[in-house]
Design a protein around this motif. Structure first.
Motif, short mmCIF file in Angstrom:
data_model
loop_
_atom_site.label_atom_id
_atom_site.label_comp_id
_atom_site.label_asym_id
_atom_site.label_seq_id
_atom_site.Cartn_x
_atom_site.Cartn_y
_atom_site.Cartn_z
N PHE A 58 0.77 -1.40 0.02
CA PHE A 58 0.04 -0.02 -0.18
C PHE A 58 0.67 1.06 -0.13
CE2 PHE A 58 -3.74 -2.31 0.52
CZ PHE A 58 -3.83 -3.32 1.40
N GLY A 59 2.24 0.88 -0.23
CA GLY A 59 2.88 2.18 -0.08
C GLY A 59 3.97 2.27 1.14
N ARG A 60 4.64 3.34 1.52
CA ARG A 60 5.56 3.54 2.51
C ARG A 60 4.92 3.61 3.52
NH1 ARG A 60 10.75 7.32 1.48
NH2 ARG A 60 10.83 5.87 -0.21
N ARG A 61 5.64 3.01 4.77
CA ARG A 61 4.92 3.37 6.10
C ARG A 61 5.86 3.48 6.86
NH1 ARG A 61 1.03 3.58 3.58
NH2 ARG A 61 -1.07 2.41 3.56
N ARG A 62 5.58 3.96 8.34
CA ARG A 62 6.63 4.45 9.23
C ARG A 62 5.96 3.91 10.61
NH1 ARG A 62 10.15 9.70 10.42
NH2 ARG A 62 11.31 9.30 12.10
N ALA A 63 6.62 3.13 11.44
CA ALA A 63 6.24 2.47 12.80
C ALA A 63 7.55 2.24 13.52
CB ALA A 63 5.38 1.27 12.64
N VAL A 64 7.27 2.07 15.01
CA VAL A 64 8.18 1.88 16.02
C VAL A 64 7.93 0.49 16.38
CG1 VAL A 64 8.95 2.35 18.32
CG2 VAL A 64 8.31 4.22 16.85
N TYR A 65 9.17 -0.19 16.30
CA TYR A 65 9.29 -1.76 16.88
C TYR A 65 10.04 -1.96 18.22
CZ TYR A 65 6.93 -2.53 12.36
OH TYR A 65 5.98 -2.55 11.06
N TRP A 66 9.77 -2.93 18.71
CA TRP A 66 10.34 -3.55 20.09
C TRP A 66 10.91 -4.94 19.61
CZ3 TRP A 66 11.63 -0.20 24.02
CH2 TRP A 66 10.88 0.90 24.18
N GLY A 67 12.04 -5.06 20.22
CA GLY A 67 12.81 -6.42 20.42
C GLY A 67 12.19 -7.30 21.60
N GLN A 68 12.33 -8.41 21.69
CA GLN A 68 11.81 -9.49 22.63
C GLN A 68 12.43 -8.98 24.16
OE1 GLN A 68 13.85 -10.31 20.50
NE2 GLN A 68 15.56 -11.65 21.33
N GLY A 69 13.57 -8.40 23.98
CA GLY A 69 14.14 -8.25 25.16
C GLY A 69 15.27 -9.16 25.60
N THR A 70 16.50 -8.71 26.28
CA THR A 70 17.43 -9.63 26.77
C THR A 70 18.02 -9.20 27.97
OG1 THR A 70 19.68 -10.60 26.00
CG2 THR A 70 19.21 -8.34 25.51
N GLN A 71 18.11 -10.24 28.76
CA GLN A 71 18.47 -9.95 30.21
C GLN A 71 20.00 -9.66 30.39
OE1 GLN A 71 16.65 -10.15 33.31
NE2 GLN A 71 18.57 -9.18 34.23
N VAL A 72 20.31 -8.68 30.96
CA VAL A 72 21.74 -8.21 31.53
C VAL A 72 21.82 -8.23 32.86
CG1 VAL A 72 23.47 -6.63 31.43
CG2 VAL A 72 22.33 -7.20 29.27
N THR A 73 22.73 -9.21 33.44
CA THR A 73 22.85 -9.27 34.99
C THR A 73 24.44 -8.85 35.28
OG1 THR A 73 21.28 -10.93 35.07
CG2 THR A 73 22.62 -10.46 36.91
N VAL A 74 24.39 -7.82 36.23
CA VAL A 74 25.86 -7.57 36.73
C VAL A 74 26.01 -7.94 38.03
CG1 VAL A 74 27.58 -5.77 36.80
CG2 VAL A 74 25.90 -5.63 34.83
N SER A 75 26.70 -8.82 38.54
CA SER A 75 26.86 -9.49 39.97
C SER A 75 28.05 -10.10 40.06
CB SER A 75 25.60 -10.32 40.00
OG SER A 75 25.90 -10.87 41.40
N SER A 76 28.50 -10.04 41.24
CA SER A 76 29.70 -10.74 41.60
C SER A 76 29.53 -12.21 42.00
CB SER A 76 30.82 -10.04 42.56
OG SER A 76 30.03 -9.58 43.52
#
Length: 126
Positions: A108-126
């Motif tokens: 139908f032509g050009r479109r513009r939208a915002v998308y999100w990824g599924q997410g990934t865990q980052v853990t900073v711990s000793s």
């Protein structure tokens, strides 16, 4: 339609480094802005870093609490953005979400939208 696929993340000790990758696929015409948000338990989602494409080049934007430690770069050939995280702190622990403002082609032509990824865990711990 557009899909965002994230990779990277994991567990790292304080002071360590991790990198996140976000690859966009689909009938993409241009990626206007792509970056990462994060959300820690009990907290609101917040912007971490983003890179915006412009006629005179890219513009980057970083949250105050990551500036100087995180960098963001692009790989145009793969529609990919990379977040390099150095000097990680326990307070960086969160789920990191890729976010992209994309112009794409449809029947139908050009479109513009915002998308999100599924997410990934980052853990900073000793």
């Amino acid at each position: 339609q557009v899909q965002l696929v994230e990779s990277g993340g994991g567990l790292v000790q304080p002071g360590g480094s991790l990198s996140l990758s976000c690859a966009a696929s689909g009938s993409i015409i241009s990626i206007n802005t792509m970056g990462w948000f994060r959300q820690a338990p009990g907290k609101q989602r917040e912007l971490v870093a983003e890179i915006t494409s412009g006629t005179s080049g890219d513009t980057t934007n970083f949250a105050d609490n990551v500036r100087g430690r995180f960098t963001i770069s692009r790989d145009n050939a793969k529609n990919t953005r990379l977040l390099q995280m150095n000097g990680l702190k326990p307070e960086d622990t969160a789920v990191y979400y890729c976010n992209a403002d994309v112009t794409y082609d449809t029947s139908f032509g050009r479109r513009r939208a915002v998308y999100w990824g599924q997410g990934t865990q980052v853990t900073v711990s000793s």
